[in-house]
Write a protein that holds these residues in place. Structure first.
Motif, mmCIF file in Angstrom:
data_model
loop_
_atom_site.group_PDB
_atom_site.id
_atom_site.type_symbol
_atom_site.label_atom_id
_atom_site.label_comp_id
_atom_site.label_asym_id
_atom_site.label_seq_id
_atom_site.Cartn_x
_atom_site.Cartn_y
_atom_site.Cartn_z
ATOM 1 N N PHE A 1 1.440 4.968 9.444
ATOM 2 C CA PHE A 1 0.193 4.672 8.733
ATOM 3 C C PHE A 1 -0.692 3.752 9.563
ATOM 4 C CE2 PHE A 1 -1.333 1.034 6.015
ATOM 5 C CZ PHE A 1 -2.567 1.582 5.703
ATOM 6 N N LEU A 2 -0.126 2.678 10.097
ATOM 7 C CA LEU A 2 -0.923 1.745 10.891
ATOM 8 C C LEU A 2 -1.468 2.411 12.147
ATOM 9 C CD1 LEU A 2 1.277 -1.470 10.563
ATOM 10 C CD2 LEU A 2 -0.863 -0.962 9.371
ATOM 11 N N ALA A 3 -0.675 3.290 12.765
ATOM 12 C CA ALA A 3 -1.145 4.008 13.957
ATOM 13 C C ALA A 3 -2.299 4.939 13.613
ATOM 14 C CB ALA A 3 0.013 4.785 14.579
ATOM 15 N N ALA A 4 -2.212 5.610 12.456
ATOM 16 C CA ALA A 4 -3.286 6.515 12.052
ATOM 17 C C ALA A 4 -4.577 5.751 11.808
ATOM 18 C CB ALA A 4 -2.867 7.279 10.795
ATOM 19 N N VAL A 5 -4.475 4.585 11.188
ATOM 20 C CA VAL A 5 -5.676 3.774 10.949
ATOM 21 C C VAL A 5 -6.239 3.265 12.271
ATOM 22 C CG1 VAL A 5 -6.559 1.676 9.864
ATOM 23 C CG2 VAL A 5 -4.957 3.141 8.626
ATOM 24 N N ALA A 6 -5.359 2.827 13.177
ATOM 25 C CA ALA A 6 -5.822 2.308 14.467
ATOM 26 C C ALA A 6 -6.531 3.377 15.283
ATOM 27 C CB ALA A 6 -4.636 1.747 15.248
ATOM 28 N N ALA A 7 -6.207 4.638 15.066
ATOM 29 C CA ALA A 7 -6.804 5.734 15.835
ATOM 30 C C ALA A 7 -8.153 6.183 15.283
ATOM 31 C CB ALA A 7 -5.842 6.922 15.864
ATOM 32 N N LEU A 8 -8.579 5.664 14.156
ATOM 33 C CA LEU A 8 -9.838 6.088 13.559
ATOM 34 C C LEU A 8 -11.033 5.640 14.398
ATOM 35 C CD1 LEU A 8 -9.132 5.213 9.811
ATOM 36 C CD2 LEU A 8 -9.188 7.500 10.823
ATOM 37 N N ALA A 9 -12.050 6.467 14.437
ATOM 38 C CA ALA A 9 -13.322 6.105 15.069
ATOM 39 C C ALA A 9 -14.186 5.437 14.003
ATOM 40 C CB ALA A 9 -14.010 7.350 15.624
ATOM 41 N N VAL A 10 -14.222 4.127 14.026
ATOM 42 C CA VAL A 10 -14.869 3.367 12.961
ATOM 43 C C VAL A 10 -16.355 3.211 13.259
ATOM 44 C CG1 VAL A 10 -14.889 1.188 11.699
ATOM 45 C CG2 VAL A 10 -12.710 2.139 12.531
ATOM 46 N N PRO A 11 -17.215 3.612 12.331
ATOM 47 C CA PRO A 11 -18.657 3.470 12.560
ATOM 48 C C PRO A 11 -19.065 2.007 12.678
ATOM 49 C CG PRO A 11 -18.199 4.938 10.707
ATOM 50 C CD PRO A 11 -16.915 4.262 11.047
ATOM 51 N N ALA A 12 -20.117 1.771 13.403
ATOM 52 C CA ALA A 12 -20.646 0.418 13.532
ATOM 53 C C ALA A 12 -21.038 -0.110 12.157
ATOM 54 C CB ALA A 12 -21.866 0.420 14.455
ATOM 55 N N GLY A 13 -20.760 -1.383 11.947
ATOM 56 C CA GLY A 13 -21.117 -2.017 10.688
ATOM 57 C C GLY A 13 -20.061 -1.904 9.607
ATOM 58 N N LEU A 14 -18.960 -1.223 9.892
ATOM 59 C CA LEU A 14 -17.884 -1.058 8.918
ATOM 60 C C LEU A 14 -16.602 -1.645 9.496
ATOM 61 C CD1 LEU A 14 -16.775 0.085 6.250
ATOM 62 C CD2 LEU A 14 -16.525 2.299 7.383
ATOM 63 N N THR A 15 -15.971 -2.531 8.743
ATOM 64 C CA THR A 15 -14.708 -3.141 9.153
ATOM 65 C C THR A 15 -13.568 -2.515 8.376
ATOM 66 O OG1 THR A 15 -15.758 -5.258 9.674
ATOM 67 C CG2 THR A 15 -13.390 -5.295 9.259
ATOM 68 N N VAL A 16 -12.527 -2.115 9.080
ATOM 69 C CA VAL A 16 -11.350 -1.519 8.452
ATOM 70 C C VAL A 16 -10.193 -2.511 8.514
ATOM 71 C CG1 VAL A 16 -9.653 0.345 8.546
ATOM 72 C CG2 VAL A 16 -12.061 0.827 9.031
ATOM 73 N N ARG A 17 -9.603 -2.757 7.363
ATOM 74 C CA ARG A 17 -8.428 -3.623 7.262
ATOM 75 C C ARG A 17 -7.291 -2.815 6.645
ATOM 76 N NH1 ARG A 17 -10.665 -8.428 8.613
ATOM 77 N NH2 ARG A 17 -12.813 -8.819 7.965
ATOM 78 N N THR A 18 -6.095 -3.365 6.716
ATOM 79 C CA THR A 18 -4.921 -2.639 6.228
ATOM 80 C C THR A 18 -4.122 -3.497 5.261
ATOM 81 O OG1 THR A 18 -3.601 -3.393 8.111
ATOM 82 C CG2 THR A 18 -4.704 -1.249 8.321
ATOM 83 N N GLY A 19 -3.224 -2.826 4.553
ATOM 84 C CA GLY A 19 -2.325 -3.514 3.641
ATOM 85 C C GLY A 19 -1.249 -2.575 3.146
ATOM 86 N N VAL A 20 -0.269 -3.150 2.476
ATOM 87 C CA VAL A 20 0.750 -2.372 1.772
ATOM 88 C C VAL A 20 0.808 -2.889 0.339
ATOM 89 C CG1 VAL A 20 2.142 -1.774 3.780
ATOM 90 C CG2 VAL A 20 2.598 -3.919 2.569
ATOM 91 N N GLU A 21 1.052 -1.986 -0.597
ATOM 92 C CA GLU A 21 1.181 -2.366 -1.997
ATOM 93 C C GLU A 21 2.648 -2.281 -2.389
ATOM 94 O OE1 GLU A 21 -0.438 -1.231 -6.494
ATOM 95 O OE2 GLU A 21 -0.967 0.038 -4.786
ATOM 96 N N ALA A 22 3.170 -3.380 -2.943
ATOM 97 C CA ALA A 22 4.582 -3.438 -3.297
ATOM 98 C C ALA A 22 4.749 -4.102 -4.654
ATOM 99 C CB ALA A 22 5.363 -4.219 -2.234
ATOM 100 N N LYS A 23 5.740 -3.654 -5.380
ATOM 101 C CA LYS A 23 6.027 -4.200 -6.706
ATOM 102 C C LYS A 23 6.746 -5.543 -6.604
ATOM 103 C CE LYS A 23 8.345 -0.543 -7.977
ATOM 104 N NZ LYS A 23 8.033 0.384 -6.883
ATOM 105 N N ILE A 24 6.404 -6.438 -7.529
ATOM 106 C CA ILE A 24 7.198 -7.651 -7.730
ATOM 107 C C ILE A 24 8.312 -7.274 -8.700
ATOM 108 C CG2 ILE A 24 7.168 -10.077 -8.357
ATOM 109 C CD1 ILE A 24 4.110 -9.997 -8.085
ATOM 110 N N LEU A 25 9.546 -7.559 -8.325
ATOM 111 C CA LEU A 25 10.685 -7.050 -9.075
ATOM 112 C C LEU A 25 11.226 -8.007 -10.124
ATOM 113 C CD1 LEU A 25 12.668 -5.327 -6.174
ATOM 114 C CD2 LEU A 25 11.152 -4.260 -7.857
ATOM 115 N N ASP A 26 11.093 -9.322 -9.903
ATOM 116 C CA ASP A 26 11.722 -10.267 -10.820
ATOM 117 C C ASP A 26 10.995 -11.601 -10.771
ATOM 118 O OD1 ASP A 26 12.639 -11.556 -8.436
ATOM 119 O OD2 ASP A 26 14.472 -10.361 -8.448
ATOM 120 N N THR A 27 11.415 -12.509 -11.638
ATOM 121 C CA THR A 27 10.753 -13.809 -11.720
ATOM 122 C C THR A 27 11.050 -14.692 -10.510
ATOM 123 O OG1 THR A 27 12.582 -14.615 -13.097
ATOM 124 C CG2 THR A 27 10.599 -13.842 -14.229
#
Length: 250
Positions: free
Chosen positions: A66-92
């Motif tokens: 996933f990170l490699a695919a995002v890094a390979a994108l041709a990002v237009p000027a004026g647009l910033t691309v950031r990344t993240g992962v979504e994960a569940k919190i399992l317990d207290t």
């Protein structure tokens, strides 16, 4: 669809709608658009920032691709691309359902920028409770304040245990169990505010789940917590498409 700009809807007025900080692609098994399609949609809508995010579990192996695919994108000027992962919190205790290596790499040059901490189920003392389980325990006498205590305790602990973090659709579990943000008291908000500030964390105001609402969002922002806009898009057509946040929905 409204034009990007400052929010005019049910959240503080300086939440910037020129960014979408929670967008999924086909690297998530329930999404429909590629990273390139999401990028094109963000550019078409005039966004200045997009955070591409994928679901993970502790057993996930797709983050490097996933990170490699995002890094390979041709990002237009004026647009910033950031990344993240979504994960569940399992317990207290704040256990996060994500690979240890991914959490260790958060914010580094070879890791995702943030972990988005999600409450898809209620983090209980003994692990995740489904909405049905929570409703049954409420019917059996569990106090609503105890449910919120479990949730806020889990948020606070997870923030302390991870690197750069963003609360994804915070308190979205409450309506699923028959509760709401009115059950979140001032002590809960104060504890969460301190934890977010200490962890340099952010809170997303989520278009899809319509949370947090105005009272919680305003309290967090007044406490110095950054708020960011998100659609939680699973299709390119929804990237940056704010209606509830912009106050144009119905």
């Amino acid at each position: 669809m409204s034009a990007p700009g400052a929010a005019r809807g049910p959240v503080p007025g300086d939440v910037d709608l020129r960014g979408d900080h929670h967008v999924h692609s086909t690297f998530s098994d329930d999404a429909h658009s590629t990273p390139a399609e999401n990028l094109a949609a963000a550019h078409e809508r005039g966004l200045a920032e997009i955070r591409m995010v994928e679901h993970v579990r502790s057993t996930s192996t797709h983050v490097p691709a996933f990170l490699a695919a995002v890094a390979a994108l041709a990002v237009p000027a004026g647009l910033t691309v950031r990344t993240g992962v979504e994960a569940k919190i399992l317990d207290t205790a704040g256990t996060v359902d994500a690979p240890r290596a991914v959490l260790a790499a958060l914010g580094s040059s070879d890791g995702p920028g943030r972990v988005l901490l999600a409450d898809h189920q209620l983090p209980g003392p003994d692990g995740p409770w489904s909405p049905r389980t929570v409703r049954e325990r409420l019917d059996a006498g569990l106090a609503p304040s105890d449910v919120v205590d479990h949730l806020v305790t889990a948020y606070v602990a997870a923030l302390a245990r991870t690197g750069p973090a963003q609360l994804a659709h915070p308190f979205s579990i409450l309506p699923k169990v028959g509760l709401g943000e009115d059950d979140v008291d001032e002590d809960h908000l104060a504890a969460l505010t301190v934890a977010l500030r200490d962890a340099d964390g952010a809170v997303e105001v989520n278009e899809k789940w319509r949370c947090p609402g105005p009272r919680v969002a305003a309290a967090l922002q007044a406490g110095g917590v950054p708020l960011v806009a998100s659609t939680d898009a699973h299709h390119a057509r929804d990237v940056g498409a704010y209606r509830w946040l912009a106050g144009t929905d119905g």
